[in-house]
Scaffold this motif. Sequence first.
Motif, PDB file in Angstrom:
ATOM      1  N   MET A 135       0.859  -1.172   0.000  1.00 51.18           N
ATOM      2  CA  MET A 135       0.000   0.000   0.000  1.00 51.18           C
ATOM      3  C   MET A 135       0.903   1.231   0.000  1.00 51.18           C
ATOM      4  SD  MET A 135      -3.248   0.783   2.511  1.00 51.18           S
ATOM      5  CE  MET A 135      -3.774  -0.909   2.436  1.00 51.18           C
ATOM      6  N   PRO A 136       0.603   2.204  -0.862  1.00 52.03           N
ATOM      7  CA  PRO A 136       1.448   3.399  -0.934  1.00 52.03           C
ATOM      8  C   PRO A 136       1.315   4.293   0.306  1.00 52.03           C
ATOM      9  CG  PRO A 136      -0.248   3.424  -2.661  1.00 52.03           C
ATOM     10  CD  PRO A 136      -0.432   2.179  -1.868  1.00 52.03           C
ATOM     11  N   ARG A 137       2.382   5.026   0.584  1.00 49.10           N
ATOM     12  CA  ARG A 137       2.394   5.978   1.696  1.00 49.10           C
ATOM     13  C   ARG A 137       2.176   7.382   1.136  1.00 49.10           C
ATOM     14  NH1 ARG A 137       3.907   6.147   7.186  1.00 49.10           N
ATOM     15  NH2 ARG A 137       3.957   3.903   6.947  1.00 49.10           N
ATOM     16  N   TYR A 138       1.340   8.153   1.812  1.00 46.77           N
ATOM     17  CA  TYR A 138       1.048   9.528   1.431  1.00 46.77           C
ATOM     18  C   TYR A 138       1.424  10.456   2.584  1.00 46.77           C
ATOM     19  CZ  TYR A 138      -1.527   7.679  -2.518  1.00 46.77           C
ATOM     20  OH  TYR A 138      -1.871   7.032  -3.683  1.00 46.77           O
ATOM     21  N   HIS A 139       1.868  11.656   2.218  1.00 44.89           N
ATOM     22  CA  HIS A 139       2.230  12.675   3.193  1.00 44.89           C
ATOM     23  C   HIS A 139       1.350  13.889   2.956  1.00 44.89           C
ATOM     24  CE1 HIS A 139       5.879  10.491   4.378  1.00 44.89           C
ATOM     25  NE2 HIS A 139       5.831  10.076   3.118  1.00 44.89           N
ATOM     26  N   PHE A 140       1.017  14.581   4.044  1.00 41.04           N
ATOM     27  CA  PHE A 140       0.128  15.734   3.984  1.00 41.04           C
ATOM     28  C   PHE A 140       0.881  16.940   4.536  1.00 41.04           C
ATOM     29  CE2 PHE A 140      -2.295  11.862   4.196  1.00 41.04           C
ATOM     30  CZ  PHE A 140      -3.241  12.029   3.207  1.00 41.04           C
ATOM     31  N   HIS A 141       1.421  17.756   3.643  1.00 44.60           N
ATOM     32  CA  HIS A 141       2.241  18.906   4.014  1.00 44.60           C
ATOM     33  C   HIS A 141       1.378  20.164   4.025  1.00 44.60           C
ATOM     34  CE1 HIS A 141       5.506  16.189   3.180  1.00 44.60           C
ATOM     35  NE2 HIS A 141       5.221  16.158   1.886  1.00 44.60           N
ATOM     36  N   LEU A 142       1.598  21.004   5.034  1.00 45.92           N
ATOM     37  CA  LEU A 142       0.947  22.309   5.073  1.00 45.92           C
ATOM     38  C   LEU A 142       1.902  23.327   4.474  1.00 45.92           C
ATOM     39  CD1 LEU A 142      -0.610  22.249   8.634  1.00 45.92           C
ATOM     40  CD2 LEU A 142      -1.855  22.387   6.474  1.00 45.92           C
ATOM     41  N   LYS A 143       1.382  24.217   3.620  1.00 48.84           N
ATOM     42  CA  LYS A 143       2.259  25.230   3.039  1.00 48.84           C
ATOM     43  C   LYS A 143       1.501  26.527   2.798  1.00 48.84           C
ATOM     44  CE  LYS A 143       1.852  23.935  -1.798  1.00 48.84           C
ATOM     45  NZ  LYS A 143       2.606  23.593  -2.995  1.00 48.84           N
ATOM     46  N   ARG A 144       2.253  27.618   2.916  1.00 52.49           N
ATOM     47  CA  ARG A 144       1.746  28.961   2.623  1.00 52.49           C
ATOM     48  C   ARG A 144       2.939  29.774   2.134  1.00 52.49           C
ATOM     49  NH1 ARG A 144      -0.810  32.747   7.196  1.00 52.49           N
ATOM     50  NH2 ARG A 144       1.285  32.502   8.006  1.00 52.49           N
ATOM     51  N   GLY A 145       2.928  30.066   0.855  1.00 50.50           N
ATOM     52  CA  GLY A 145       4.058  30.780   0.266  1.00 50.50           C
ATOM     53  C   GLY A 145       5.344  29.993   0.491  1.00 50.50           C
ATOM     54  N   ALA A 146       6.339  30.634   1.101  1.00 51.12           N
ATOM     55  CA  ALA A 146       7.623  29.978   1.370  1.00 51.12           C
ATOM     56  C   ALA A 146       7.587  29.143   2.652  1.00 51.12           C
ATOM     57  CB  ALA A 146       8.738  31.014   1.457  1.00 51.12           C
ATOM     58  N   GLU A 147       6.540  29.303   3.474  1.00 50.18           N
ATOM     59  CA  GLU A 147       6.417  28.529   4.707  1.00 50.18           C
ATOM     60  C   GLU A 147       5.945  27.121   4.382  1.00 50.18           C
ATOM     61  OE1 GLU A 147       4.645  30.649   8.248  1.00 50.18           O
ATOM     62  OE2 GLU A 147       3.890  31.857   6.561  1.00 50.18           O
ATOM     63  N   ARG A 148       6.490  26.153   5.097  1.00 56.75           N
ATOM     64  CA  ARG A 148       6.101  24.765   4.850  1.00 56.75           C
ATOM     65  C   ARG A 148       6.278  23.964   6.134  1.00 56.75           C
ATOM     66  NH1 ARG A 148       6.032  21.277  -0.013  1.00 56.75           N
ATOM     67  NH2 ARG A 148       6.423  19.171   0.718  1.00 56.75           N
ATOM     68  N   ILE A 149       5.264  23.162   6.444  1.00 59.82           N
ATOM     69  CA  ILE A 149       5.333  22.233   7.572  1.00 59.82           C
ATOM     70  C   ILE A 149       5.183  20.840   6.975  1.00 59.82           C
ATOM     71  CG2 ILE A 149       4.297  21.498   9.734  1.00 59.82           C
ATOM     72  CD1 ILE A 149       3.114  24.391   9.929  1.00 59.82           C
ATOM     73  N   ASP A 150       6.277  20.089   6.987  1.00 57.08           N
ATOM     74  CA  ASP A 150       6.282  18.771   6.350  1.00 57.08           C
ATOM     75  C   ASP A 150       5.725  17.687   7.262  1.00 57.08           C
ATOM     76  OD1 ASP A 150       7.360  19.507   3.897  1.00 57.08           O
ATOM     77  OD2 ASP A 150       9.416  19.315   4.612  1.00 57.08           O
ATOM     78  N   ASP A 151       5.028  16.779   6.665  1.00 58.61           N
ATOM     79  CA  ASP A 151       4.540  15.567   7.320  1.00 58.61           C
ATOM     80  C   ASP A 151       5.595  14.495   7.063  1.00 58.61           C
ATOM     81  OD1 ASP A 151       3.278  13.242   8.128  1.00 58.61           O
ATOM     82  OD2 ASP A 151       1.807  13.262   6.509  1.00 58.61           O
ATOM     83  N   ALA A 152       6.469  14.273   8.021  1.00 56.00           N
ATOM     84  CA  ALA A 152       7.564  13.323   7.846  1.00 56.00           C
ATOM     85  C   ALA A 152       7.111  11.868   8.004  1.00 56.00           C
ATOM     86  CB  ALA A 152       8.672  13.625   8.846  1.00 56.00           C
ATOM     87  N   GLY A 173       3.615  10.448   7.431  1.00 57.86           N
ATOM     88  CA  GLY A 173       2.710   9.983   6.385  1.00 57.86           C
ATOM     89  C   GLY A 173       1.785   8.889   6.876  1.00 57.86           C
ATOM     90  N   VAL A 174       0.988   8.389   5.944  1.00 60.48           N
ATOM     91  CA  VAL A 174       0.022   7.339   6.259  1.00 60.48           C
ATOM     92  C   VAL A 174      -0.139   6.447   5.027  1.00 60.48           C
ATOM     93  CG1 VAL A 174      -1.972   8.760   5.620  1.00 60.48           C
ATOM     94  CG2 VAL A 174      -2.273   6.888   7.214  1.00 60.48           C
ATOM     95  N   ASP A 175      -0.294   5.158   5.249  1.00 63.32           N
ATOM     96  CA  ASP A 175      -0.507   4.208   4.157  1.00 63.32           C
ATOM     97  C   ASP A 175      -1.979   4.216   3.757  1.00 63.32           C
ATOM     98  OD1 ASP A 175       2.159   3.408   4.209  1.00 63.32           O
ATOM     99  OD2 ASP A 175       1.769   1.801   5.646  1.00 63.32           O
ATOM    100  N   LEU A 176      -2.214   4.420   2.459  1.00 66.09           N
ATOM    101  CA  LEU A 176      -3.572   4.448   1.926  1.00 66.09           C
ATOM    102  C   LEU A 176      -3.595   3.699   0.600  1.00 66.09           C
ATOM    103  CD1 LEU A 176      -4.281   8.199   2.676  1.00 66.09           C
ATOM    104  CD2 LEU A 176      -5.369   6.247   3.797  1.00 66.09           C
ATOM    105  N   PRO A 177      -4.754   3.190   0.191  1.00 68.66           N
ATOM    106  CA  PRO A 177      -4.808   2.361  -1.009  1.00 68.66           C
ATOM    107  C   PRO A 177      -4.525   3.089  -2.326  1.00 68.66           C
ATOM    108  CG  PRO A 177      -6.992   2.549  -0.015  1.00 68.66           C
ATOM    109  CD  PRO A 177      -6.020   3.199   0.906  1.00 68.66           C
ATOM    110  N   ASP A 178      -4.898   4.394  -2.416  1.00 66.82           N
ATOM    111  CA  ASP A 178      -4.728   5.087  -3.698  1.00 66.82           C
ATOM    112  C   ASP A 178      -4.881   6.595  -3.525  1.00 66.82           C
ATOM    113  OD1 ASP A 178      -7.514   5.506  -3.460  1.00 66.82           O
ATOM    114  OD2 ASP A 178      -7.972   3.810  -4.764  1.00 66.82           O
ATOM    115  N   ASP A 179      -4.710   7.324  -4.637  1.00 64.05           N
ATOM    116  CA  ASP A 179      -4.816   8.779  -4.622  1.00 64.05           C
ATOM    117  C   ASP A 179      -6.187   9.245  -4.154  1.00 64.05           C
ATOM    118  OD1 ASP A 179      -2.244   8.726  -5.665  1.00 64.05           O
ATOM    119  OD2 ASP A 179      -2.776   9.671  -7.571  1.00 64.05           O
ATOM    120  N   ALA A 180      -7.233   8.561  -4.550  1.00 57.82           N
ATOM    121  CA  ALA A 180      -8.591   8.951  -4.160  1.00 57.82           C
ATOM    122  C   ALA A 180      -8.769   8.877  -2.644  1.00 57.82           C
ATOM    123  CB  ALA A 180      -9.624   8.076  -4.866  1.00 57.82           C
TER     124      ALA A 180
END
Length: 75
Positions: free
Chosen positions: A1-18, A20-27
């Motif tokens: 199962m692929p791993r997905y990360h959910f990053h928060l960003k605003r302009g040059a600011e970024r908070i990375d999700d190091a 992630g979570v395993d989910l079946p697909d893009d949907a």
Amino acid sequence: MPRYHFHLKRGAERIDDAIGVDLPDDAAAHAVAREVVAEQLARHEGVGDLDGWQLEIADGNGRPVATIPLRLEEC
């Protein structure tokens, strides 16, 4: 199962999700992202500190899958 990360960003600011979570697909990743956005909007209702922030969904290779503005009408 692929791993997905959910990053928060605003302009040059970024908070990375190091982690992630395993989910079946893009949907499924997009559905989770919409839930996260809805939770953040409920938590920050009436507060302008979310202006300009976006939630970026990235796959395990770091490839952006989608970006969702933190505005309910865009979800």
